[in-house]
Motif scaffolding. Structure first.
Motif, PDB file in Angstrom:
ATOM      1  N   LEU A   4       0.828  -1.196   0.000  1.00 52.40           N
ATOM      2  CA  LEU A   4       0.000   0.000   0.000  1.00 52.40           C
ATOM      3  C   LEU A   4       0.865   1.250   0.000  1.00 52.40           C
ATOM      4  N   SER A   5       0.392   2.293  -0.688  1.00 52.96           N
ATOM      5  CA  SER A   5       1.048   3.596  -0.582  1.00 52.96           C
ATOM      6  C   SER A   5       0.645   4.217   0.752  1.00 52.96           C
ATOM      7  N   PRO A   6       1.408   5.212   1.219  1.00 48.35           N
ATOM      8  CA  PRO A   6       0.998   5.882   2.466  1.00 48.35           C
ATOM      9  C   PRO A   6      -0.420   6.438   2.400  1.00 48.35           C
ATOM     10  N   LEU A   7      -0.788   7.050   1.263  1.00 45.30           N
ATOM     11  CA  LEU A   7      -2.134   7.608   1.122  1.00 45.30           C
ATOM     12  C   LEU A   7      -3.187   6.506   1.214  1.00 45.30           C
ATOM     13  N   GLN A   8      -2.932   5.376   0.557  1.00 42.36           N
ATOM     14  CA  GLN A   8      -3.884   4.265   0.614  1.00 42.36           C
ATOM     15  C   GLN A   8      -4.024   3.728   2.035  1.00 42.36           C
ATOM     16  N   LEU A   9      -2.902   3.618   2.750  1.00 45.17           N
ATOM     17  CA  LEU A   9      -2.977   3.122   4.123  1.00 45.17           C
ATOM     18  C   LEU A   9      -3.746   4.105   5.006  1.00 45.17           C
ATOM     19  N   ARG A  10      -3.463   5.404   4.843  1.00 52.81           N
ATOM     20  CA  ARG A  10      -4.184   6.396   5.654  1.00 52.81           C
ATOM     21  C   ARG A  10      -5.682   6.321   5.400  1.00 52.81           C
ATOM     22  N   HIS A  11      -6.081   6.110   4.142  1.00 54.40           N
ATOM     23  CA  HIS A  11      -7.508   5.998   3.825  1.00 54.40           C
ATOM     24  C   HIS A  11      -8.107   4.742   4.460  1.00 54.40           C
ATOM     25  N   LYS A  12      -7.357   3.641   4.476  1.00 59.71           N
ATOM     26  CA  LYS A  12      -7.849   2.420   5.115  1.00 59.71           C
ATOM     27  C   LYS A  12      -7.994   2.613   6.624  1.00 59.71           C
ATOM     28  N   ILE A  13      -7.054   3.344   7.222  1.00 58.39           N
ATOM     29  CA  ILE A  13      -7.172   3.659   8.649  1.00 58.39           C
ATOM     30  C   ILE A  13      -8.402   4.533   8.888  1.00 58.39           C
ATOM     31  N   ARG A  14      -8.609   5.515   8.005  1.00 59.06           N
ATOM     32  CA  ARG A  14      -9.730   6.450   8.148  1.00 59.06           C
ATOM     33  C   ARG A  14     -11.073   5.727   8.108  1.00 59.06           C
ATOM     34  N   THR A  15     -11.174   4.706   7.261  1.00 54.82           N
ATOM     35  CA  THR A  15     -12.441   3.987   7.099  1.00 54.82           C
ATOM     36  C   THR A  15     -12.566   2.788   8.030  1.00 54.82           C
ATOM     37  N   GLY A  16     -11.547   2.567   8.871  1.00 53.77           N
ATOM     38  CA  GLY A  16     -11.606   1.461   9.807  1.00 53.77           C
ATOM     39  C   GLY A  16     -11.169   0.127   9.244  1.00 53.77           C
ATOM     40  N   GLU A  17     -10.637   0.129   8.000  1.00 57.21           N
ATOM     41  CA  GLU A  17     -10.190  -1.131   7.387  1.00 57.21           C
ATOM     42  C   GLU A  17      -8.840  -1.589   7.922  1.00 57.21           C
ATOM     43  N   HIS A  18      -8.074  -0.653   8.513  1.00 58.53           N
ATOM     44  CA  HIS A  18      -6.802  -1.026   9.133  1.00 58.53           C
ATOM     45  C   HIS A  18      -6.774  -0.468  10.542  1.00 58.53           C
ATOM     46  N   SER A  19      -6.328  -1.308  11.478  1.00 56.02           N
ATOM     47  CA  SER A  19      -6.108  -0.860  12.844  1.00 56.02           C
ATOM     48  C   SER A  19      -4.847  -1.532  13.351  1.00 56.02           C
ATOM     49  N   GLY A  20      -4.287  -1.010  14.414  1.00 58.48           N
ATOM     50  CA  GLY A  20      -3.099  -1.627  14.995  1.00 58.48           C
ATOM     51  C   GLY A  20      -1.815  -0.995  14.519  1.00 58.48           C
ATOM     52  N   ASN A  21      -0.698  -1.680  14.786  1.00 54.27           N
ATOM     53  CA  ASN A  21       0.632  -1.142  14.547  1.00 54.27           C
ATOM     54  C   ASN A  21       0.883  -0.862  13.069  1.00 54.27           C
ATOM     55  N   THR A  22       1.764   0.106  12.815  1.00 53.84           N
ATOM     56  CA  THR A  22       2.121   0.467  11.440  1.00 53.84           C
ATOM     57  C   THR A  22       3.534   0.018  11.066  1.00 53.84           C
ATOM     58  N   SER A  23       4.248  -0.628  11.988  1.00 52.56           N
ATOM     59  CA  SER A  23       5.584  -1.131  11.684  1.00 52.56           C
ATOM     60  C   SER A  23       5.515  -2.130  10.531  1.00 52.56           C
ATOM     61  N   GLY A  24       6.413  -1.959   9.544  1.00 53.42           N
ATOM     62  CA  GLY A  24       6.447  -2.868   8.405  1.00 53.42           C
ATOM     63  C   GLY A  24       5.568  -2.439   7.250  1.00 53.42           C
TER      64      GLY A  24
END
Length: 262
Positions: free
Chosen positions: A5-25
């Protein structure tokens, strides 16, 4: 665990609740940041604290105006209220709660500080063939409170927090050489070897994050850590502030290579 994922894509997934937890890696190649959000009347003293303690508090960016919830210079289409996996709410210096969205806590007088994170240099260690144990074991990096005093600024004071990664002696030397090139993300380690010398009584009991395996012949290597400001906040006791939860960082669009010095 890694991701393409690009940083923008990851931030959007975090925003929508699709990603939670640590960001290491995640989003290898890009700077990750610790966050501190304070009322503007506390911002000047905290800025000075960061300037006096650059190892644990390396400043990457500061919001241009109180109430801004973007940091356009380091992250496009950023909403600081939603784009970090987990936040800590502090009241009078005490942790009040952890939440995944701070929209309802946001205030127009908040100033945001983005501080360099050790996750950024882990990529360079791995690229050089070194094993980063917390990444291998898919856990949050172990972090500890120490007896190393930070330089005070106004009400902000306290002891340094460190992160730890174990290496054999030759790999520890290589890790020091690599990380020296990244002063904006904590730089070279501050200690290796006996943890008791910096006030850590039991290496298997962390203050933040998770314990990792230390194999025979390995030594713990300690870096200054961006959780240090949370200790300073406990001492200063501002009536209200917000930080990231340990391990849950702001992933920026800024390439790690931009922070390297030759």
């Amino acid at each position: 665990m890694t991701t393409n994922l690009s940083p923008l894509q990851l931030r959007h997934k975090i925003r929508t609740g699709e990603h939670s937890g640590n960001t290491s890696g995640f989003c290898q190649g890009f700077v990750q940041c610790n966050l501190v959000m304070l009322p503007k009347e506390w911002a000047a003293d905290f800025l000075k604290f960061c300037q006096l303690n650059q190892k644990p508090c390396p400043l990457i960016a500061v919001s241009e105006n109180p109430g801004d919830y973007g940091l356009g210079e380091i992250a496009a289409d950023l909403d600081l209220r939603t784009d970090i996996p987990s936040y800590r709410i502090f009241k009078d210096g005490k942790l009040s709660e952890e939440v995944s969205d701070i929209t309802h806590y946001w205030r127009d007088d908040l100033v945001t500080f983005a501080l360099g994170c050790s996750f950024s240099f882990e990529e360079s260690l791995i690229a050089d063939g070194l094993e980063v144990r917390n990444v291998t074991e898919n856990v949050n990096v172990p972090m500890y409170r120490t007896n190393i005093a930070c330089k005070p600024a106004g009400p902000f004071k306290g002891n340094m927090v460190v992160s730890m990664r174990p290496f054999n002696p030759s790999d520890a030397i290589r890790a020091i050489q690599i990380c020296t090139r990244f002063p904006s993300v904590h730089g070279a380690p501050i200690h290796f070897g006996d943890p008791k010398m910096i006030g850590i009584d039991d290496i298997n009991i962390t203050d933040y994050g998770d314990a990792v395996t230390i194999k025979d012949g390995e030594q713990p290597v300690f870096w200054a850590c961006g959780v240090t400001p949370q200790v300073a906040l406990e001492q200063a006791k501002p009536p209200f502030c917000i930080t990231h939860s340990p391990g849950c960082m702001l992933v920026t669009d800024l390439p790690n290579s931009k922070l390297a010095v030759m």
